[in-house]
Design a protein around this motif. Structure first.
Motif, short mmCIF file in Angstrom:
data_model
loop_
_atom_site.label_atom_id
_atom_site.label_comp_id
_atom_site.label_asym_id
_atom_site.label_seq_id
_atom_site.Cartn_x
_atom_site.Cartn_y
_atom_site.Cartn_z
N LYS A 233 44.68 32.82 42.32
CA LYS A 233 46.00 32.54 44.39
C LYS A 233 44.77 33.12 45.05
O LYS A 233 44.89 33.04 46.10
N ALA A 234 44.89 34.97 44.36
CA ALA A 234 44.14 35.87 45.44
C ALA A 234 42.50 35.02 45.83
O ALA A 234 42.37 34.96 46.81
N ILE A 235 41.96 34.71 45.24
CA ILE A 235 40.19 33.98 45.32
C ILE A 235 40.21 32.84 46.67
O ILE A 235 39.71 32.89 46.76
N LYS A 236 41.90 31.82 46.25
CA LYS A 236 41.86 31.28 47.00
C LYS A 236 41.77 31.47 48.43
O LYS A 236 42.13 30.55 49.38
N ILE A 237 42.73 32.84 48.82
CA ILE A 237 42.95 32.89 50.44
C ILE A 237 41.21 33.31 51.20
O ILE A 237 40.42 33.65 50.51
N PRO A 238 41.76 31.94 52.06
CA PRO A 238 39.87 32.56 52.52
C PRO A 238 39.32 33.96 52.91
O PRO A 238 39.71 34.53 53.36
N GLY A 239 38.31 34.48 52.47
CA GLY A 239 37.33 35.53 52.73
C GLY A 239 37.57 36.71 51.74
O GLY A 239 37.91 37.61 51.77
N ALA A 240 38.90 36.20 50.45
CA ALA A 240 39.32 37.57 49.83
C ALA A 240 38.45 37.48 48.63
O ALA A 240 38.88 38.15 47.65
N THR A 241 37.71 36.55 48.11
CA THR A 241 37.00 36.40 46.97
C THR A 241 36.21 37.65 46.85
O THR A 241 36.27 39.36 45.73
N ARG A 242 35.33 38.93 48.56
CA ARG A 242 35.18 39.31 47.95
C ARG A 242 35.54 41.29 47.90
O ARG A 242 35.38 41.71 47.25
N ALA A 243 37.12 40.82 48.74
CA ALA A 243 38.05 41.83 48.24
C ALA A 243 38.17 42.58 46.58
O ALA A 243 38.24 42.66 45.72
N VAL A 244 38.42 41.23 46.15
CA VAL A 244 38.70 41.23 44.36
C VAL A 244 37.75 41.46 44.09
O VAL A 244 37.95 42.23 42.90
N THR A 245 36.20 40.79 44.11
CA THR A 245 35.11 41.49 43.22
C THR A 245 34.96 42.72 43.31
O THR A 245 34.77 43.74 42.90
N SER A 246 35.46 43.39 44.70
CA SER A 246 35.17 45.05 45.30
C SER A 246 36.05 45.35 44.36
O SER A 246 35.99 46.18 43.92
N ILE A 247 37.27 45.67 44.15
CA ILE A 247 38.80 46.50 43.50
C ILE A 247 38.30 45.35 41.92
O ILE A 247 38.33 47.05 41.34
N ILE A 248 37.46 45.27 41.78
CA ILE A 248 37.40 45.20 39.88
C ILE A 248 36.27 45.65 39.39
O ILE A 248 35.85 45.74 38.60
N ARG A 249 35.12 46.48 40.37
CA ARG A 249 34.24 47.43 39.90
C ARG A 249 34.63 48.01 39.78
O ARG A 249 33.49 49.13 38.51
N PHE A 250 35.51 48.82 39.43
CA PHE A 250 36.26 49.94 39.17
C PHE A 250 36.34 49.93 38.43
O PHE A 250 37.23 48.95 37.53
N ARG A 251 35.99 51.21 37.25
CA ARG A 251 36.07 51.31 35.55
C ARG A 251 37.33 50.64 35.10
O ARG A 251 38.12 50.69 34.41
N ALA A 252 38.38 52.25 35.62
CA ALA A 252 39.32 52.03 35.56
C ALA A 252 40.50 51.93 36.09
O ALA A 252 41.48 51.32 34.79
N LEU A 253 40.42 50.02 36.79
CA LEU A 253 40.98 49.13 36.76
C LEU A 253 40.86 47.72 35.33
O LEU A 253 41.32 47.17 35.71
N GLN A 254 39.63 47.90 34.44
CA GLN A 254 38.87 47.12 34.08
C GLN A 254 40.09 46.74 32.94
O GLN A 254 39.84 45.51 31.87
N ARG A 255 40.54 47.94 32.27
CA ARG A 255 41.04 47.69 30.66
C ARG A 255 43.02 47.01 31.55
O ARG A 255 43.78 47.42 31.03
N LEU A 256 43.22 46.92 32.90
CA LEU A 256 44.62 46.75 32.92
C LEU A 256 45.49 45.69 32.68
O LEU A 256 44.70 44.67 32.28
#
Length: 295
Positions: free
Chosen positions: A151-174
């Motif tokens: 749903k987030a990626i379907k928002i226009p322009g949001a793909t970069r924000a999503v891919t930036s967020i999941i670059r943080f290793r601390a968030l990758q195991r959530l």
């Protein structure tokens, strides 16, 4: 256009590129003239997810081929390609044709299993047998835990924000990122191989967003499910018993719908069985190919 550096494990074989009608894809090939096994990865992954499985399958006498399909972790943009699951299945079918592969054992995981299901329903000629290793299917495309991501990626322009967020290793195991996919953390270098292409390339992000917006819908899986009873190829359903994304009852449903199927559960793993239990999956692949020779 300059292609991104590939960061895949050398155990996948030699890197090549294949120029197909929709665009160019990168693939890895162990070579040889053994019966071919073609590996199909899932969303925001690439061939590197098979790095623990390919060496032993190749050692058993198979030629192993692992393409990087345009599912968001590929390195070569395909701006003109149809990135629905049907379009990607057609890319894979053309790839098999271009490689002149026959008697293929197709091994798929995660959303790559959607591509595999569509391929064997639409273009089964080059495939002799199929391994569905914990795959998206029926209503579970996307799995409920990942609906926020699509749903987030379907928002226009949001793909970069999503891919930036999941670059943080601390968030990758959530629980809402990669956490439910494996029981054990994926090594940082491997995660980088999955996440860096979309982080560094606007064209790859555009491909990713196009796949999600046009292709991630259970309309595709429910449609192909109606065709599964007519699939006569041998199918091994190798399922993570503790799969938190697509639970075991989906495996049992596939086993009922596919008339020539075998269901085997794999313990101590979540959906990405090739990451958590590569040896168990490898043994099942080799055994299954041996049990179903082409006459």
């Amino acid at each position: 256009m300059k292609h991104l550096d590939h960061r895949h494990c050398s155990t996948l074989g030699t890197v090549h590129e294949s120029d197909l009608t929709p665009g160019t894809i990168r693939y890895y090939d162990t070579g040889g003239d053994g019966p071919p096994v073609v590996f199909v990865h899932g969303f925001m992954m690439n061939a590197n997810t098979w790095r623990k499985v390919v060496p032993a399958v190749a050692a058993a006498g198979h030629r192993c081929i692992a393409p990087d399909l345009p599912l968001g972790a590929h390195s070569i943009p395909v701006p003109d390609a149809d990135l629905t699951p049907i379009g990607i299945a057609d890319i894979l079918a053309e790839f098999l044709d271009r490689m002149d592969l026959t008697d293929v054992t197709l091994v798929a995981n995660d959303s790559g299993g959607v591509v595999a299901q569509i391929l064997i329903a639409r273009n089964p000629a080059r495939v002799a047998r199929v391994v569905l290793a914990s795959v998206d299917c029926y209503e579970a495309f996307p799995p409920a835990r990942y609906s926020w991501l699509t749903k987030a990626i379907k928002i226009p322009g949001a793909t970069r924000a999503v891919t930036s967020i999941i670059r943080f290793r601390a968030l990758q195991r959530l629980p809402f990122t990669f956490g439910p996919a494996t029981k054990r953390p994926i090594p940082p270098a491997v995660m980088d191989s999955f996440l860096l292409p979309s982080r560094h390339s606007a064209a790859i992000r555009a491909d990713l967003a196009r796949f999600v917006s046009r292709g991630v819908s259970n309309t595709f899986t429910l449609d192909v499910a109606r065709q599964l009873p007519s699939v006569t190829k041998p199918v091994l359903i190798a399922w993570a018993r503790e799969d938190q994304l697509v639970p075991a009852e989906y495996a049992e449903r596939l086993a009922r719908d596919l008339p020539n199927s075998t269901l085997r559960f794999i313990d101590d793993t979540h959906m990405l069985v090739q990451e958590d239990q590569p040896d168990a999956l490898t043994d099942l692949i080799i055994e299954f190919a041996r049990q179903h020779p082409v006459h």
